[in-house]
Design a protein around this motif. Structure first.
Motif, PDB file in Angstrom:
ATOM      1  N   GLY A   1      31.549  24.131  41.069  1.00 41.73           N
ATOM      2  CA  GLY A   1      31.061  25.168  40.172  1.00 41.73           C
ATOM      3  C   GLY A   1      32.159  25.811  39.352  1.00 41.73           C
ATOM      4  N   THR A   2      31.878  27.010  38.848  1.00 37.86           N
ATOM      5  CA  THR A   2      32.832  27.712  37.990  1.00 37.86           C
ATOM      6  C   THR A   2      33.020  29.142  38.466  1.00 37.86           C
ATOM      7  OG1 THR A   2      31.048  28.399  36.485  1.00 37.86           O
ATOM      8  CG2 THR A   2      32.230  26.357  35.949  1.00 37.86           C
ATOM      9  N   LEU A   3      34.216  29.689  38.249  1.00 38.13           N
ATOM     10  CA  LEU A   3      34.540  31.061  38.605  1.00 38.13           C
ATOM     11  C   LEU A   3      34.643  31.921  37.349  1.00 38.13           C
ATOM     12  CD1 LEU A   3      37.266  30.688  41.382  1.00 38.13           C
ATOM     13  CD2 LEU A   3      35.030  31.758  41.653  1.00 38.13           C
ATOM     14  N   HIS A   4      34.251  33.173  37.488  1.00 44.04           N
ATOM     15  CA  HIS A   4      34.310  34.116  36.372  1.00 44.04           C
ATOM     16  C   HIS A   4      34.950  35.414  36.863  1.00 44.04           C
ATOM     17  CE1 HIS A   4      31.494  31.562  34.045  1.00 44.04           C
ATOM     18  NE2 HIS A   4      31.054  31.255  35.257  1.00 44.04           N
ATOM     19  N   TYR A   5      35.928  35.914  36.108  1.00 44.88           N
ATOM     20  CA  TYR A   5      36.694  37.080  36.536  1.00 44.88           C
ATOM     21  C   TYR A   5      36.338  38.296  35.687  1.00 44.88           C
ATOM     22  CZ  TYR A   5      39.409  33.728  39.206  1.00 44.88           C
ATOM     23  OH  TYR A   5      39.786  32.743  40.092  1.00 44.88           O
ATOM     24  N   LEU A   6      36.354  39.459  36.341  1.00 44.84           N
ATOM     25  CA  LEU A   6      36.040  40.706  35.655  1.00 44.84           C
ATOM     26  C   LEU A   6      36.598  41.876  36.450  1.00 44.84           C
ATOM     27  CD1 LEU A   6      32.327  41.725  36.320  1.00 44.84           C
ATOM     28  CD2 LEU A   6      33.490  39.924  37.586  1.00 44.84           C
ATOM     29  N   GLU A   7      36.571  43.045  35.828  1.00 47.21           N
ATOM     30  CA  GLU A   7      37.025  44.273  36.475  1.00 47.21           C
ATOM     31  C   GLU A   7      35.800  45.087  36.877  1.00 47.21           C
ATOM     32  OE1 GLU A   7      40.791  46.753  35.268  1.00 47.21           O
ATOM     33  OE2 GLU A   7      39.064  47.559  34.196  1.00 47.21           O
ATOM     34  N   VAL A   8      35.829  45.603  38.122  1.00 48.27           N
ATOM     35  CA  VAL A   8      34.719  46.424  38.606  1.00 48.27           C
ATOM     36  C   VAL A   8      35.280  47.674  39.281  1.00 48.27           C
ATOM     37  CG1 VAL A   8      33.209  44.420  38.953  1.00 48.27           C
ATOM     38  CG2 VAL A   8      34.592  45.279  40.873  1.00 48.27           C
ATOM     39  N   THR A   9      34.357  48.555  39.666  1.00 47.26           N
ATOM     40  CA  THR A   9      34.746  49.768  40.394  1.00 47.26           C
ATOM     41  C   THR A   9      34.999  49.425  41.852  1.00 47.26           C
ATOM     42  OG1 THR A   9      33.341  51.082  38.934  1.00 47.26           O
ATOM     43  CG2 THR A   9      34.021  52.099  41.016  1.00 47.26           C
ATOM     44  N   GLY A  10      36.182  49.774  42.344  1.00 45.77           N
ATOM     45  CA  GLY A  10      36.540  49.481  43.723  1.00 45.77           C
ATOM     46  C   GLY A  10      35.970  50.502  44.694  1.00 45.77           C
ATOM     47  N   PRO A  11      36.204  50.307  45.983  1.00 40.69           N
ATOM     48  CA  PRO A  11      35.573  51.139  47.011  1.00 40.69           C
ATOM     49  C   PRO A  11      35.985  52.597  47.009  1.00 40.69           C
ATOM     50  CG  PRO A  11      37.153  49.613  47.981  1.00 40.69           C
ATOM     51  CD  PRO A  11      36.983  49.196  46.563  1.00 40.69           C
ATOM     52  N   VAL A  12      37.160  52.925  46.459  1.00 38.72           N
ATOM     53  CA  VAL A  12      37.549  54.335  46.381  1.00 38.72           C
ATOM     54  C   VAL A  12      37.542  54.830  44.936  1.00 38.72           C
ATOM     55  CG1 VAL A  12      38.854  54.332  48.531  1.00 38.72           C
ATOM     56  CG2 VAL A  12      40.026  53.760  46.402  1.00 38.72           C
ATOM     57  N   GLY A  13      36.805  54.125  44.076  1.00 42.02           N
ATOM     58  CA  GLY A  13      36.630  54.555  42.697  1.00 42.02           C
ATOM     59  C   GLY A  13      37.625  53.989  41.710  1.00 42.02           C
ATOM     60  N   GLN A  14      38.629  53.256  42.200  1.00 41.83           N
ATOM     61  CA  GLN A  14      39.616  52.674  41.309  1.00 41.83           C
ATOM     62  C   GLN A  14      39.077  51.388  40.698  1.00 41.83           C
ATOM     63  OE1 GLN A  14      39.119  51.654  44.285  1.00 41.83           O
ATOM     64  NE2 GLN A  14      40.711  50.329  45.145  1.00 41.83           N
ATOM     65  N   LYS A  15      39.630  50.970  39.560  1.00 45.00           N
ATOM     66  CA  LYS A  15      39.258  49.694  38.981  1.00 45.00           C
ATOM     67  C   LYS A  15      40.008  48.568  39.696  1.00 45.00           C
ATOM     68  CE  LYS A  15      36.326  51.072  35.934  1.00 45.00           C
ATOM     69  NZ  LYS A  15      34.897  50.665  36.016  1.00 45.00           N
ATOM     70  N   VAL A  16      39.294  47.490  40.036  1.00 44.11           N
ATOM     71  CA  VAL A  16      39.906  46.352  40.728  1.00 44.11           C
ATOM     72  C   VAL A  16      39.496  45.066  40.032  1.00 44.11           C
ATOM     73  CG1 VAL A  16      39.950  47.529  42.967  1.00 44.11           C
ATOM     74  CG2 VAL A  16      37.982  46.112  42.366  1.00 44.11           C
ATOM     75  N   GLN A  17      40.362  44.071  40.109  1.00 38.89           N
ATOM     76  CA  GLN A  17      40.035  42.749  39.598  1.00 38.89           C
ATOM     77  C   GLN A  17      39.116  42.050  40.600  1.00 38.89           C
ATOM     78  OE1 GLN A  17      40.737  41.292  36.594  1.00 38.89           O
ATOM     79  NE2 GLN A  17      41.493  43.349  36.069  1.00 38.89           N
ATOM     80  N   SER A  18      38.028  41.496  40.116  1.00 37.54           N
ATOM     81  CA  SER A  18      37.052  40.867  40.993  1.00 37.54           C
ATOM     82  C   SER A  18      36.574  39.560  40.368  1.00 37.54           C
ATOM     83  CB  SER A  18      35.885  41.826  41.236  1.00 37.54           C
ATOM     84  OG  SER A  18      35.022  41.340  42.238  1.00 37.54           O
ATOM     85  N   HIS A  19      35.563  38.962  40.971  1.00 38.78           N
ATOM     86  CA  HIS A  19      35.073  37.682  40.466  1.00 38.78           C
ATOM     87  C   HIS A  19      33.692  37.376  41.034  1.00 38.78           C
ATOM     88  CE1 HIS A  19      37.099  36.765  44.306  1.00 38.78           C
ATOM     89  NE2 HIS A  19      36.138  35.864  44.455  1.00 38.78           N
ATOM     90  N   PHE A  20      32.971  36.521  40.328  1.00 42.11           N
ATOM     91  CA  PHE A  20      31.779  35.885  40.865  1.00 42.11           C
ATOM     92  C   PHE A  20      31.799  34.454  40.366  1.00 42.11           C
ATOM     93  CE2 PHE A  20      30.427  37.200  36.669  1.00 42.11           C
ATOM     94  CZ  PHE A  20      29.515  36.243  36.254  1.00 42.11           C
ATOM     95  N   GLY A  21      30.859  33.644  40.802  1.00 41.41           N
ATOM     96  CA  GLY A  21      30.865  32.252  40.392  1.00 41.41           C
ATOM     97  C   GLY A  21      29.472  31.724  40.164  1.00 41.41           C
ATOM     98  N   PHE A  22      29.413  30.504  39.627  1.00 40.47           N
ATOM     99  CA  PHE A  22      28.162  29.758  39.549  1.00 40.47           C
ATOM    100  C   PHE A  22      28.348  28.460  40.316  1.00 40.47           C
ATOM    101  CE2 PHE A  22      27.202  32.501  35.905  1.00 40.47           C
ATOM    102  CZ  PHE A  22      25.876  32.805  36.187  1.00 40.47           C
ATOM    103  N   LEU A  23      27.393  28.139  41.183  1.00 38.84           N
ATOM    104  CA  LEU A  23      27.453  26.904  41.944  1.00 38.84           C
ATOM    105  C   LEU A  23      27.179  25.717  41.031  1.00 38.84           C
ATOM    106  CD1 LEU A  23      25.435  27.885  45.155  1.00 38.84           C
ATOM    107  CD2 LEU A  23      27.902  28.058  44.763  1.00 38.84           C
ATOM    108  N   GLY A  24      27.775  24.585  41.376  1.00 40.95           N
ATOM    109  CA  GLY A  24      27.479  23.357  40.655  1.00 40.95           C
ATOM    110  C   GLY A  24      26.327  22.609  41.321  1.00 40.95           C
ATOM    111  N   GLY A  25      25.650  21.769  40.555  1.00 41.62           N
ATOM    112  CA  GLY A  25      24.642  20.886  41.117  1.00 41.62           C
ATOM    113  C   GLY A  25      23.368  21.536  41.583  1.00 41.62           C
ATOM    114  N   THR A  26      22.995  22.680  41.025  1.00 44.47           N
ATOM    115  CA  THR A  26      21.763  23.361  41.442  1.00 44.47           C
ATOM    116  C   THR A  26      20.708  23.276  40.341  1.00 44.47           C
ATOM    117  OG1 THR A  26      22.585  25.487  40.617  1.00 44.47           O
ATOM    118  CG2 THR A  26      22.993  24.974  42.929  1.00 44.47           C
ATOM    119  N   THR A  27      19.451  23.242  40.744  1.00 42.22           N
ATOM    120  CA  THR A  27      18.376  23.204  39.754  1.00 42.22           C
ATOM    121  C   THR A  27      18.203  24.570  39.104  1.00 42.22           C
ATOM    122  OG1 THR A  27      16.795  23.587  41.559  1.00 42.22           O
ATOM    123  CG2 THR A  27      17.126  21.315  40.851  1.00 42.22           C
ATOM    124  N   LYS A  28      18.278  25.630  39.901  1.00 42.16           N
ATOM    125  CA  LYS A  28      18.293  26.989  39.359  1.00 42.16           C
ATOM    126  C   LYS A  28      19.740  27.396  39.105  1.00 42.16           C
ATOM    127  CE  LYS A  28      14.158  29.217  41.267  1.00 42.16           C
ATOM    128  NZ  LYS A  28      13.685  30.354  42.117  1.00 42.16           N
TER     129      LYS A  28
END
Length: 390
Positions: free
Chosen positions: A60-87
């Protein structure tokens, strides 16, 4: 004869991910044994590494972004998309937005930490066109029942005067009403599946505040305040939404995030291995092995309650294969794991030290421990016969 070794470890929290752990063990073994065939299957339980492991396993593929961290600070994070799925399936882990690793050691107060960034990850996945979202729960630094996540997706938590609550578990004791009218409408059209520890519940003597609160920096007094806040939260959910979450399986996952995902945005909760094993062919590789080596940061009486070493051992014993666990620390009641299929476990620590020192040296300690294990295997090979005395 070539020895087939399957290395199937978890990560060591705040130090090495599962892939790094597998590499260290393999390095230590090959220092001593050359005639071995090693297969590495880094395992994830919904915590750190969940996204990257499943993305890599499926191409699959990874995507990076900045989100709100657990104590309110901005942190670098990520999510992804799986490969080979119908949905179009997005995958994300709560640890990448609200994990314990992201909470500075001097700010560990689970009364105020938030899962808001998890909601931002879900929103980003929706923005990218996700038709299904797979959420991994584990390694959390929060205890807010998933309310921060919900607030990021437009859900309002209101006090008696109709004012919106702030972030964190400490606010929940003021909760009077849950308003779903502003919830992101796209949530109604997407399938959300959650990989979580099925044994974790929200409330009661074995509720998440009492079991995991101290690990997140809570004092005994704070633990009881959190437990009361979550009891109140559960009561409001039942009154407003008609869902009984107090002792719902998986509801206590990641500081109660399982509850928020299910009750507030309609996600379905699953035992984490029911999800993970769809993508990692562990059983097939076990069949090809002579010996299984697993690993975890700590082994204790809680290990059989959904931790990776016990899950690996359970599967290995279906094929009557020996299982060895290398661990950071050996905790209370660890011997129960002999009944779960782990034949031998040993700590990688060689001398008393501070936690910070152990974390800094985990890679070398683990590699050296694997080398010593390989020397024991070598001795075992050299024993040609054994006659008990007496």
């Amino acid at each position: 004869m070539t020895l087939n070794i399957l290395i199937a470890p978890s990560g060591f929290k705040e130090s090495l991910d599962a892939e790094q752990v597998a590499d260290c063990i393999a390095t230590g073994i090959t220092r001593v044994l050359s005639d071995v065939n090693i297969r590495k299957v880094p395992l994830v339980d919904g915590g750190e590494g969940f996204t990257k492991t499943l993305v890599a396993a499926t191409g699959g593929t990874l995507h990076y972004l900045e989100v709100t961290g657990p104590v309110g600070q901005k942190v670098q994070s990520h999510f992804g998309f799986l490969g080979g799925t119908t949905k179009k399936t997005a995958v994300l882990e709560m640890a990448a937005a609200a994990g314990l690793r992201l909470v500075p050691s001097n700010m560990r107060n689970p009364m105020i930490t938030t899962t808001y960034g998890v909601g931002e990850l879900i929103k980003a996945a929706l923005d990218a066109g996700a038709e299904r979202i797979l959420v991994g729960c584990g390694d959390s630094g929060t205890n807010d029942g998933g309310t921060g996540m919900a607030q990021a997706l437009g859900i309002k938590l209101l006090d008696e005067s109709g004012n919106e609550l702030g972030l964190g578990c400490g606010e929940l004791i003021k909760l009077k009403r849950i308003d779903l009218s502003g919830r992101d409408s796209r949530l109604n059209k997407v399938q959300i599946d959650v990989a979580c520890n099925w044994h974790n519940i929200l409330c009661g003597k074995k509720g998440v505040a009492r079991v995991f609160g101290p690990q997140k920096g809570a004092s005994p007094e704070t633990v009881e305040r959190m437990a009361s806040a979550l009891e109140h939260y559960a009561a409001v959910i039942k009154a407003d939404l008609g869902i009984d979450v107090r002792e719902m399986s998986g509801g206590g996952a990641s500081g109660g995030l399982g509850t928020g995902l299910h009750a507030l945005i309609g996600a379905k909760l699953y035992s984490r291995y029911d999800i993970v094993m769809q993508y990692l062919e562990l059983d097939k590789l076990i069949l090809e092995a002579d010996l299984i080596i697993t690993a975890e940061g700590c082994i204790d009486f809680q290990t059989p309650r959904g931790k990776i070493p016990a899950e690996v051992a359970k599967r290995a014993k279906l094929y009557k294969l020996p299982v060895i666990a290398l661990v950071g620390t050996i905790g209370e009641g660890a011997e129960i794991n002999f009944q779960e299929g782990i034949d031998y476990f040993n700590s990688i620590l060689t001398h008393p030290c501070q936690l910070s020192e152990a974390i800094a040296q985990t890679a070398s300690l683990l590699t050296n421990a694997a080398e010593q294990l390989a020397r024991l295997l070598l001795v075992g090979r050299q024993i040609k016969s054994y006659t008990p005395i007496g």
